[in-house]
Design a protein around this motif. Structure first.
Motif, PDB file in Angstrom:
ATOM      1  N   THR A   8     -14.362 -17.824  -7.063  1.00  0.00           N
ATOM      2  CA  THR A   8     -14.614 -18.946  -7.949  1.00  0.00           C
ATOM      3  C   THR A   8     -14.914 -20.205  -7.163  1.00  0.00           C
ATOM      4  O   THR A   8     -14.401 -20.390  -6.061  1.00  0.00           O
ATOM      5  N   ALA A   9     -15.725 -21.076  -7.744  1.00  0.00           N
ATOM      6  CA  ALA A   9     -16.031 -22.342  -7.114  1.00  0.00           C
ATOM      7  C   ALA A   9     -14.984 -23.394  -7.452  1.00  0.00           C
ATOM      8  O   ALA A   9     -15.022 -24.486  -6.914  1.00  0.00           O
ATOM      9  N   LEU A  34      -4.045 -26.698 -13.094  1.00  0.00           N
ATOM     10  CA  LEU A  34      -5.044 -27.735 -12.889  1.00  0.00           C
ATOM     11  C   LEU A  34      -6.141 -27.231 -11.956  1.00  0.00           C
ATOM     12  O   LEU A  34      -5.849 -26.563 -10.960  1.00  0.00           O
ATOM     13  N   PRO A  35      -7.400 -27.558 -12.244  1.00  0.00           N
ATOM     14  CA  PRO A  35      -8.467 -27.214 -11.306  1.00  0.00           C
ATOM     15  C   PRO A  35      -8.331 -28.046 -10.036  1.00  0.00           C
ATOM     16  O   PRO A  35      -8.035 -29.243 -10.097  1.00  0.00           O
ATOM     17  N   GLU A  36      -8.524 -27.420  -8.908  1.00  0.00           N
ATOM     18  CA  GLU A  36      -8.340 -28.096  -7.629  1.00  0.00           C
ATOM     19  C   GLU A  36      -9.395 -29.185  -7.431  1.00  0.00           C
ATOM     20  O   GLU A  36     -10.579 -28.964  -7.620  1.00  0.00           O
ATOM     21  N   SER A  37      -8.930 -30.378  -7.064  1.00  0.00           N
ATOM     22  CA  SER A  37      -9.816 -31.481  -6.656  1.00  0.00           C
ATOM     23  C   SER A  37     -10.786 -31.914  -7.744  1.00  0.00           C
ATOM     24  O   SER A  37     -11.883 -32.405  -7.448  1.00  0.00           O
ATOM     25  N   ASP A  71     -15.126 -26.991 -19.701  1.00  0.00           N
ATOM     26  CA  ASP A  71     -14.527 -28.229 -19.219  1.00  0.00           C
ATOM     27  C   ASP A  71     -13.428 -27.935 -18.210  1.00  0.00           C
ATOM     28  O   ASP A  71     -12.691 -26.947 -18.339  1.00  0.00           O
ATOM     29  N   ALA A  72     -13.298 -28.817 -17.235  1.00  0.00           N
ATOM     30  CA  ALA A  72     -12.134 -28.762 -16.361  1.00  0.00           C
ATOM     31  C   ALA A  72     -10.900 -29.049 -17.210  1.00  0.00           C
ATOM     32  O   ALA A  72     -10.836 -30.050 -17.918  1.00  0.00           O
TER      33      ALA A  72
END
Length: 268
Positions: A8-9, A34-37, A71-72
């Motif tokens: 995954t990106a 949470l999505p990283e960064s 969406d993030a």
């Protein structure tokens, strides 16, 4: 055995937190994904967060980011406690066995204790979409809380919802008018600004109260949609319904349905 997802990106970071609830008089565990960064654009609260691993939640989120560009998300998976069957339900309307008599307190906990704690912990408090979802009785709970707090929530996801939840026993003069979730909608004087996503499985159960050849979970879900339509909601703009052939009442089925819910609720 878990499905092997592609690289995954947008990796998802998982953290588990405990807080003391004065309202529930117990410690509550919740897990944040949470999505990283990346700053989350939307928020999802999830009942029965203790089942997140069985739901393959982290891997599914990563897959959805990679394949479908949802969406993030900040996902808050709230672990149920030992009194789950008392805390979940419809606030102020316990069932015929007085189950769900703490649903009002649980609703207060979500809005008055949990969300402020999450906002403070993460530093995120403003979202494009805020959704609440749950499974079985947790789905009924999510519906009730979202319905009564549409100023916070935009969408609700109900997986195999406990729409059978009733104020009378089947042997005590029960009629379909005794279904608590249906009355929640029909007796409401308002029409909250909400959108609804529902899922049932054809193998959710075997019970068939009215002997019409359709299992109760499907009958009850379809009737619930009819109540929403009578209130003025429309399909497909406001209501989506997924009936899964062979779908069972378990996390394995809900894990398969989760990507469809995420795309519906948070698709770009």
């Amino acid at each position: 055995m878990h499905t092997a997802w592609p690289e995954t990106a947008m990796p998802v970071i998982e953290s588990t937190i405990n807080i003391i609830s004065a309202l529930l008089n117990r410690e509550v565990t919740y897990t944040i994904y949470l999505p990283e960064s990346t700053t989350p654009q939307s928020l999802l609260l999830l009942n029965d967060g203790q089942d997140a691993e069985a739901l393959q939640l982290k891997a599914t989120l990563e897959q959805q980011y990679e394949r479908y560009g949802i969406d993030a998300l900040m996902v808050v998976a709230i672990h149920a406690g030992e009194e789950r069957i008392q805390e979940y339900g419809v606030a102020g309307k316990p069932d015929f066995k007085q189950r769900g008599d703490k649903a009002g307190l649980y609703s207060q906990f979500i809005t008055e204790e949990l969300l402020p704690a999450v906002y403070k912990e993460t530093g995120f408090s403003s979202f494009k979409t805020t959704a609440y979802a749950g499974f079985s009785l947790g789905g009924l709970s999510a519906l009730d809380i979202a319905w009564n707090h549409s100023g916070i929530f935009d969408k609700v996801g109900i997986f195999s919802g406990s729409f059978w939840w009733r104020s009378k026993d089947l042997t005590d003069g029960y009629t379909d008018a005794d279904r608590i979730a249906h009355r929640l909608i029909s007796e409401s004087v308002s029409k909250p600004d909400l959108k609804f996503w529902l899922q049932t499985g054809t193998a959710d159960e075997t019970a068939d109260r009215n002997k019409n050849g359709i299992i109760d979970s499907i009958d009850d879900a379809v009737d619930f949609i009819k109540e929403l339509e009578a209130k003025g909601y429309t399909r497909p703009a406001d209501i989506q319904y997924l009936e899964m052939v062979g779908g069972e009442h378990n996390p394995a089925t809900w894990a398969k349905a989760m990507p469809k819910f995420l795309c519906w609720a948070f698709g770009s």
